[in-house]
Design a protein around this motif. Structure first.
Motif, PDB file in Angstrom:
ATOM      1  N   ALA A 167       0.738  -1.047  -0.077  1.00 18.57           N
ATOM      2  CA  ALA A 167       0.050   0.116  -0.046  1.00 18.57           C
ATOM      3  C   ALA A 167       0.933   1.278  -0.162  1.00 18.57           C
ATOM      4  CB  ALA A 167      -1.019  -0.042   1.312  1.00 18.57           C
ATOM      5  N   LEU A 168       1.973   1.268   0.680  1.00 19.02           N
ATOM      6  CA  LEU A 168       2.853   2.317   0.843  1.00 19.02           C
ATOM      7  C   LEU A 168       3.399   2.554  -0.378  1.00 19.02           C
ATOM      8  CD1 LEU A 168       4.109   4.405   2.516  1.00 19.02           C
ATOM      9  CD2 LEU A 168       6.093   2.889   3.138  1.00 19.02           C
ATOM     10  N   PHE A 169       3.796   1.453  -1.228  1.00 19.62           N
ATOM     11  CA  PHE A 169       4.546   1.542  -2.572  1.00 19.62           C
ATOM     12  C   PHE A 169       3.625   2.071  -3.449  1.00 19.62           C
ATOM     13  CE2 PHE A 169       5.141  -0.102  -7.005  1.00 19.62           C
ATOM     14  CZ  PHE A 169       6.371   0.416  -7.158  1.00 19.62           C
ATOM     15  N   GLY A 170       2.174   1.827  -3.381  1.00 18.22           N
ATOM     16  CA  GLY A 170       1.135   2.374  -3.915  1.00 18.22           C
ATOM     17  C   GLY A 170       1.083   3.912  -3.687  1.00 18.22           C
ATOM     18  N   VAL A 171       1.081   4.570  -2.802  1.00 16.24           N
ATOM     19  CA  VAL A 171       0.872   5.889  -2.410  1.00 16.24           C
ATOM     20  C   VAL A 171       2.269   6.468  -2.796  1.00 16.24           C
ATOM     21  CG1 VAL A 171      -0.994   5.998  -0.694  1.00 16.24           C
ATOM     22  CG2 VAL A 171       1.367   5.794  -0.088  1.00 16.24           C
ATOM     23  N   VAL A 172       3.315   5.956  -2.596  1.00 20.13           N
ATOM     24  CA  VAL A 172       4.461   6.752  -3.204  1.00 20.13           C
ATOM     25  C   VAL A 172       4.359   6.814  -4.688  1.00 20.13           C
ATOM     26  CG1 VAL A 172       6.931   6.385  -3.504  1.00 20.13           C
ATOM     27  CG2 VAL A 172       6.159   5.682  -1.430  1.00 20.13           C
ATOM     28  N   LEU A 173       4.027   5.888  -5.457  1.00 21.08           N
ATOM     29  CA  LEU A 173       4.056   5.912  -6.856  1.00 21.08           C
ATOM     30  C   LEU A 173       3.061   7.139  -7.144  1.00 21.08           C
ATOM     31  CD1 LEU A 173       5.073   4.494  -9.484  1.00 21.08           C
ATOM     32  CD2 LEU A 173       2.980   3.085  -9.516  1.00 21.08           C
ATOM     33  N   THR A 174       1.745   7.060  -6.459  1.00 22.93           N
ATOM     34  CA  THR A 174       0.605   7.904  -6.814  1.00 22.93           C
ATOM     35  C   THR A 174       1.255   9.273  -6.626  1.00 22.93           C
ATOM     36  OG1 THR A 174      -0.910   6.317  -5.747  1.00 22.93           O
ATOM     37  CG2 THR A 174      -1.620   8.527  -6.310  1.00 22.93           C
ATOM     38  N   SER A 175       1.872   9.535  -5.567  1.00 23.65           N
ATOM     39  CA  SER A 175       2.658  10.859  -5.022  1.00 23.65           C
ATOM     40  C   SER A 175       3.295  11.245  -6.066  1.00 23.65           C
ATOM     41  CB  SER A 175       3.254  10.729  -3.830  1.00 23.65           C
ATOM     42  OG  SER A 175       4.141  11.908  -3.409  1.00 23.65           O
ATOM     43  N   MET A 176       4.144  10.452  -6.734  1.00 22.27           N
ATOM     44  CA  MET A 176       4.917  10.753  -8.075  1.00 22.27           C
ATOM     45  C   MET A 176       4.172  11.225  -9.199  1.00 22.27           C
ATOM     46  SD  MET A 176       7.987  10.960  -6.998  1.00 22.27           S
ATOM     47  CE  MET A 176       9.050  11.166  -8.456  1.00 22.27           C
ATOM     48  N   LEU A 177       3.163  10.656  -9.227  1.00 20.69           N
ATOM     49  CA  LEU A 177       2.060  11.046 -10.616  1.00 20.69           C
ATOM     50  C   LEU A 177       1.188  12.104 -10.473  1.00 20.69           C
ATOM     51  CD1 LEU A 177       1.352   7.409 -11.500  1.00 20.69           C
ATOM     52  CD2 LEU A 177       3.274   8.613 -12.145  1.00 20.69           C
ATOM     53  N   VAL A 178       0.791  12.266  -9.297  1.00 21.62           N
ATOM     54  CA  VAL A 178      -0.283  13.289  -9.109  1.00 21.62           C
ATOM     55  C   VAL A 178       0.156  14.687  -8.268  1.00 21.62           C
ATOM     56  CG1 VAL A 178      -2.602  13.936  -7.937  1.00 21.62           C
ATOM     57  CG2 VAL A 178      -1.929  11.623  -8.879  1.00 21.62           C
ATOM     58  N   GLY A 179      -0.113  15.854  -8.982  1.00 19.50           N
ATOM     59  CA  GLY A 179       0.050  17.117  -8.314  1.00 19.50           C
ATOM     60  C   GLY A 179      -0.994  17.931  -8.556  1.00 19.50           C
ATOM     61  N   SER A 180      -0.952  19.325  -7.871  1.00 16.19           N
ATOM     62  CA  SER A 180      -1.999  20.322  -8.288  1.00 16.19           C
ATOM     63  C   SER A 180      -1.796  21.088  -9.251  1.00 16.19           C
ATOM     64  CB  SER A 180      -2.041  21.093  -6.768  1.00 16.19           C
ATOM     65  OG  SER A 180      -0.714  21.917  -6.761  1.00 16.19           O
ATOM     66  N   GLY A 181      -0.776  20.959  -9.963  1.00 14.78           N
ATOM     67  CA  GLY A 181      -0.152  21.615 -11.084  1.00 14.78           C
ATOM     68  C   GLY A 181      -0.772  21.110 -12.489  1.00 14.78           C
ATOM     69  N   GLN A 182      -0.225  21.329 -13.510  1.00 16.08           N
ATOM     70  CA  GLN A 182      -0.438  21.015 -14.866  1.00 16.08           C
ATOM     71  C   GLN A 182      -0.056  19.616 -15.199  1.00 16.08           C
ATOM     72  OE1 GLN A 182      -0.479  24.308 -17.381  1.00 16.08           O
ATOM     73  NE2 GLN A 182      -1.592  25.319 -15.677  1.00 16.08           N
ATOM     74  N   LEU A 183       1.083  19.090 -14.782  1.00 20.24           N
ATOM     75  CA  LEU A 183       1.701  17.915 -15.270  1.00 20.24           C
ATOM     76  C   LEU A 183       0.679  16.701 -14.834  1.00 20.24           C
ATOM     77  CD1 LEU A 183       4.046  16.513 -16.588  1.00 20.24           C
ATOM     78  CD2 LEU A 183       5.010  16.580 -14.433  1.00 20.24           C
ATOM     79  N   ASP A 184       0.042  16.089 -15.878  1.00 18.73           N
ATOM     80  CA  ASP A 184      -0.767  14.999 -15.642  1.00 18.73           C
ATOM     81  C   ASP A 184      -0.039  13.561 -15.451  1.00 18.73           C
ATOM     82  OD1 ASP A 184      -0.348  13.821 -18.000  1.00 18.73           O
ATOM     83  OD2 ASP A 184      -1.952  15.080 -19.061  1.00 18.73           O
ATOM     84  N   ALA A 185      -0.861  12.734 -14.936  1.00 15.94           N
ATOM     85  CA  ALA A 185      -0.290  11.373 -14.496  1.00 15.94           C
ATOM     86  C   ALA A 185       0.133  10.657 -15.568  1.00 15.94           C
ATOM     87  CB  ALA A 185      -1.611  10.536 -13.798  1.00 15.94           C
ATOM     88  N   ALA A 186      -0.199  10.469 -16.862  1.00 12.44           N
ATOM     89  CA  ALA A 186       0.270  10.048 -17.877  1.00 12.44           C
ATOM     90  C   ALA A 186       1.821  10.346 -18.204  1.00 12.44           C
ATOM     91  CB  ALA A 186      -0.773  10.000 -19.061  1.00 12.44           C
ATOM     92  N   HIS A 187       1.752  11.935 -18.279  1.00 15.51           N
ATOM     93  CA  HIS A 187       2.995  12.233 -18.696  1.00 15.51           C
ATOM     94  C   HIS A 187       4.139  11.847 -17.484  1.00 15.51           C
ATOM     95  CE1 HIS A 187       1.370  14.983 -21.707  1.00 15.51           C
ATOM     96  NE2 HIS A 187       2.501  14.709 -22.267  1.00 15.51           N
ATOM     97  N   SER A 188       3.618  11.823 -16.476  1.00 12.84           N
ATOM     98  CA  SER A 188       4.592  11.625 -15.326  1.00 12.84           C
ATOM     99  C   SER A 188       5.093  10.212 -15.247  1.00 12.84           C
ATOM    100  CB  SER A 188       3.723  11.797 -14.003  1.00 12.84           C
ATOM    101  OG  SER A 188       3.124  13.055 -13.778  1.00 12.84           O
ATOM    102  N   LEU A 189       4.208   9.493 -15.561  1.00  9.70           N
ATOM    103  CA  LEU A 189       4.386   7.902 -15.693  1.00  9.70           C
ATOM    104  C   LEU A 189       5.455   7.807 -16.743  1.00  9.70           C
ATOM    105  CD1 LEU A 189       4.036   5.115 -14.440  1.00  9.70           C
ATOM    106  CD2 LEU A 189       1.920   4.748 -16.091  1.00  9.70           C
TER     107      LEU A 189
END
Lengths: 284, 341
Positions: free
Chosen positions: B23-45
Motif C-alpha cells: 500500500a505504501l508503494f502504491g501511494v509513493v507511486l501515486t505521489s509521484m504521479l499526482v500534483g496540483s499543477g498542470q503535469l498529468d499522471a500519464a506524462h509523469s508515468l
C-alpha cells in the motif's frame, strides 16, 4: 552447613531518602540482620509500616541501605551490575502492571531480558528457560491467553513464571496473595512452597499471619523497623509475639500437622496499649 | 519446538506488513504521479519509465525538484511521526499521547518565531535550525519540569509538565508575533504544516537525524517493553527506567523535531499511526513500531495527495487534512478505551 545464600548484615535504611524530601512517617529498617539457606522459604510479617516491604525492596536493590550489607552467595548485591543482579535475584512487586492485551508467553519472555544483550537475540536457552518456567507454574496451557482474561491466581502464577524465567537462586515476593480469595491464595502459596523445595531461596512479605505460619520455613516478625523474632513458626509464634506485633490478644492453636494457627480472641484488641498503632488495627 | 513458541514476528504478521508495504508503494507511486499543477499522471508515468526520453525541462523540474523531495519527505516525516507517537504512547501509557505533548511543537514554533523576528531567518535551512533548536529547548523544559523534586518521572508528571510548558511557549510565541507584524506572515505559512516547497537539500540534511533516532528506538525496544510492566519490574529485570526514559525522549524529540523542522507541525498524525499500529499488532512492541512507521508514512502521503487535489489548482495544508481525518479516530479511541470510561 555451607554459607548462607542470603545474608542481610546490620542493614538500616530510611525510605524518605529517595523520595524528594517527604518526611512523613515513612517505614524504616533499623539494624536488621537475617540469613537464608538455599531452598529456604522465609516469610516476613508485621503490622503496616513495620518496614517489611522496605527491607524486601532493599534486598531487591530498589532502595539502597544507609548502612549494612546484603550479601548474595557472599557477594554484596550492590556491587553487581543491574544485569548481573537480575540474573541472581528476581522480584515480584506488590502490584505489577501489564499493558492491556499482553499474552502470557510474551510476559514470561521478559524474564529473559537480563540474559540478553543489545545484539544477543533470542536463543534456544531462552526458549527452554521460558518453557521450564511455564511448566513449573502450571501456566503452559495459558501461554497464548491474554493476561487480563485470567483469574487473579492464574495471573499471579504467570508473574511468578516471568520471575522464574530469570533463573535466579533468590526470589523476592512482595505480598503476592493480598488481592486474592482463599482458593487463589492457596494456589499461589502451594506453588511458592514447591519452588522453594526445588532449591530456590524465597523471601516473601505477607500480611496474613495465619498463612505465613502455615507455609514458612522461617517466620520473621518485624515491628518498627526491627526484627523482633525469627525462626521456625512453631518455635517463635507465641501469644506474646502476636500481642507485641499487632496489639491483639490471640490464641495459638495447633493444626493436625502440628503447625501453629493464630486465632484472634474475640474483643481481643488492646487498643489502649499503643495509641500510635490504633489506626492499623482495623486492617489486621 | 513449535513455531508458536517463537517470539519472532509470525507469518501472519509478515503478511500484513507486506500488505502495508505494498500500500505504501502504491501511494509513493501515486505521489509521484499526482500534483496540483498542470503535469498529468500519464506524462509523469512516462517520465518515470524512461526519464532519458523526456528531456522537457519543465517535466524534469516538476518530477525531480518538486515531487521527488516531497514524496521522500512524506515518507521520512510519516515514519518519524508514526514511530515517535508509538514510543511516546508506550512510555506514557497514554493512548492519546502525541509528540506535541513533549513541548516539541510549541518549542519549534517559538524557535522559528524568534529566528524570524530577531535574526531575519528566511531560508529553509535556517528555519530548520531554528525549529530543531526550539524543539530541543521545549522538550528539555518539559523534561526538567517533570523531573523537578521527584525521584522518578511518572507519566502523569510528564503530561502535566507538557501542558504547562506548551502553554508558556505558546504565550511567548503570541507575544512575539504581536510585536513583530512582519514575522507573522512567514510564521503563518510555517505553522500550517505542509509538504510543499521541501527541497532535496533539506531532506538530505534531516534524514541522518531521523535514521539515528530510528536506530536508537530500535535499540530501546526491549527496555521499553520492560518499562510497560512498571518501574519496579523493569528494575528487577536489570533495566534502568530513568535512563530508558531519557534515551526514549531523545529519540522521540529527534524524530518529531526533524518532522516539524521539515514540514511544520503536523499534529495528530503520530497519534493516529500509533493507534492503527496497536490495532493491527496488538501489544507486541516491536511489531507496533514497525506498523506505526509504515502506517505513518502511508497516512501522511495519502493525505498529502488528497491535499494536492481537493482544492485544485490550490493546495490545502496537509496538517488540516490530517486533523479532519484524525477527529473521528480520536473519538473512537476514547470510546473504545476503558481508561477514559
Amino acid at each position: 552447613m555451607s554459607e548462607p545464600r542470603l545474608a542481610i548484615q546490620n542493614v538500616s535504611l530510611s525510605y524518605a531518602n529517595g523520595r524528594g524530601g517527604k518526611t512523613d512517617a515513612a517505614p524504616t529498617v533499623k539494624e536488621v540482620s537475617l540469613q537464608a539457606r538455599p531452598g529456604e522459604l522465609m516469610i516476613i510479617v508485621g503490622p503496616n509500616g513495620c518496614g517489611k516491604s522496605t527491607l524486601l525492596r532493599a534486598v531487591a536493590r530498589l532502595h539502597r541501605p544507609d548502612s549494612g550489607r546484603i550479601l548474595l552467595e557472599g557477594e554484596d548485591v550492590w556491587s553487581l551490575s543491574r544485569k548481573q543482579a537480575a540474573t541472581r535475584l528476581a522480584l515480584l512487586p506488590q502490584t505489577p502492571t501489564a499493558p492491556e492485551g499482553i499474552r502470557v508467553a510474551d510476559l514470561v519472555r521478559h524474564g529473559r531480558h537480563p540474559h540478553q544483550g543489545l545484539f544477543r537475540q533470542w536463543t534456544s536457552a531462552d526458549e527452554d528457560a521460558v518453557r521450564r518456567a511455564l511448566l513449573a507454574t502450571d501456566t503452559a496451557d495459558l501461554m497464548d491467553a491474554p493476561l487480563d482474561h485470567l483469574s487473579g491466581g492464574q495471573r499471579q502464577r504467570c508473574w511468578l513464571a516471568m520471575a522464574l524465567a530469570q533463573e535466579t537462586n533468590l526470589l523476592l515476593l512482595d505480598e503476592p496473595i493480598s488481592m486474592l480469595d482463599l482458593g487463589h491464595q492457596v494456589e499461589v502459596l502451594n506453588l511458592v512452597r514447591d519452588l522453594s523445595a526445588k532449591g530456590i531461596t524465597i523471601m516473601m512479605v505477607l500480611h496474613d499471619l495465619i498463612a505465613a505460619a502455615r507455609y514458612a520455613d522461617t517466620l520473621t516478625a518485624m515491628r518498627e523497623g526491627r526484627v523482633v523474632a525469627s525462626g521456625p513458626p512453631r518455635e517463635i509464634l507465641t501469644r506474646d509475639m502476636v500481642r507485641e506485633l499487632y496489639n491483639v490478644d490471640a490464641h495459638i492453636l495447633s493444626d493436625p500437622d502440628g503447625n501453629p494457627v493464630v486465632t484472634p480472641a474475640v474483643g481481643g484488641a488492646l487498643s489502649s496499649l499503643s495509641p500510635s498503632n490504633s489506626k492499623e488495627q482495623s486492617y489486621v | 519446538m513449535s513455531q508458536a513458541h517463537r517470539p519472532a514476528v509470525s507469518r501472519r504478521n509478515w503478511a500484513s506488513v507486506a500488505m502495508l508495504m505494498l500500500a505504501l508503494f502504491g501511494v509513493v507511486l501515486t505521489s509521484m504521479l499526482v500534483g496540483s499543477g498542470q503535469l498529468d499522471a500519464a506524462h509523469s508515468l512516462s517520465y518515470l519509465l524512461s526519464p532519458a526520453d523526456n528531456a522537457d525541462a519543465y517535466v524534469n523540474m516538476v518530477m525531480t525538484e518538486l515531487r521527488l523531495p516531497r514524496t521522500l519527505a512524506g515518507v521520512i516525516i510519516g515514519v518519524a511521526l508514526g514511530v515517535a507517537g508509538s514510543l511516546l504512547q508506550n512510555v506514557t501509557r497514554n493512548p492519546l499521547a502525541e509528540p506535541g505533548l513533549l513541548g516539541i511543537n510549541a518549542g519549534a514554533a517559538l524557535g522559528v518565531v524568534i529566528g524570524i523576528s530577531f535574526f531575519h531567518a528566511s531560508s529553509s535551512y535556517s528555519m530548520l535550525i531554528w525549529a530543531i533548536s526550539g524543539a530541543l529547548v521545549g522538550n528539555g523544559a518539559v523534561m526538567l519540569a517533570a523531573q523537578v523534586g521527584a525521584a522518578s518521572m511518572t507519566p502523569l508528571r510528564l503530561v502535566l509538565a507538557g501542558v504547562a510548558i506548551n502553554a508558556a511557549f505558546q504565550g511567548f510565541t503570541s507575544l512575539l508575533l504581536h510585536d513583530h507584524i512582519a514575522a507573522f506572515d512567514q510564521y503563518r505559512y510555517w505553522i500550517l504544516g505542509s509538504l510543499s516547497g521541501i527541497t532535496m537539500e533539506a531532506v538530505g540534511q534531516i534524514a541522518p537525524a531521523v535514521l539515528a533516532a530510528l536506530a536508537l528506538a530500535a535499540a530501546l525496544t526491549r527496555p521499553l517493553s520492560a518499562l510497560t510492566l512498571g518501574d519496579d519490574s523493569a528494575k528487577a529485570l536489570g533495566h534502568n527506567p530513568n535512563l530508558i526514559r531519557a534515551l526514549l525522549s531523545l529519540s522521540i524529540t529527534l524524530l518529531s523535531a526533524a518532522a516539524v523542522a521539515l514540514a511544520g507541525p503536523i499534529v495528530l498524525l503520530g497519534l493516529i499511526a500509533a493507534y492503527i499500529a496497536r490495532a493491527l499488532a496488538g501489544h507486541h512492541l516491536r511489531n507496533q513500531l514497525l506498523y506505526s512507521a509504515v502506517a505513518g508514512a502511508f497516512l501522511l502521503l495519502s493525505t498529502d495527495i488528497l491535499a494536492r487535489v481537493i482544492n485544485r489548482p490550490f493546495e490545502a495544508p496537509v496538517s488540516a487534512v490530517v486533523a479532519f481525518i484524525g477527529v473521528p479516530i480520536i473519538i473512537r479511541i476514547v470510546h473504545s478505551n476503558r481508561m477514559f470510561s
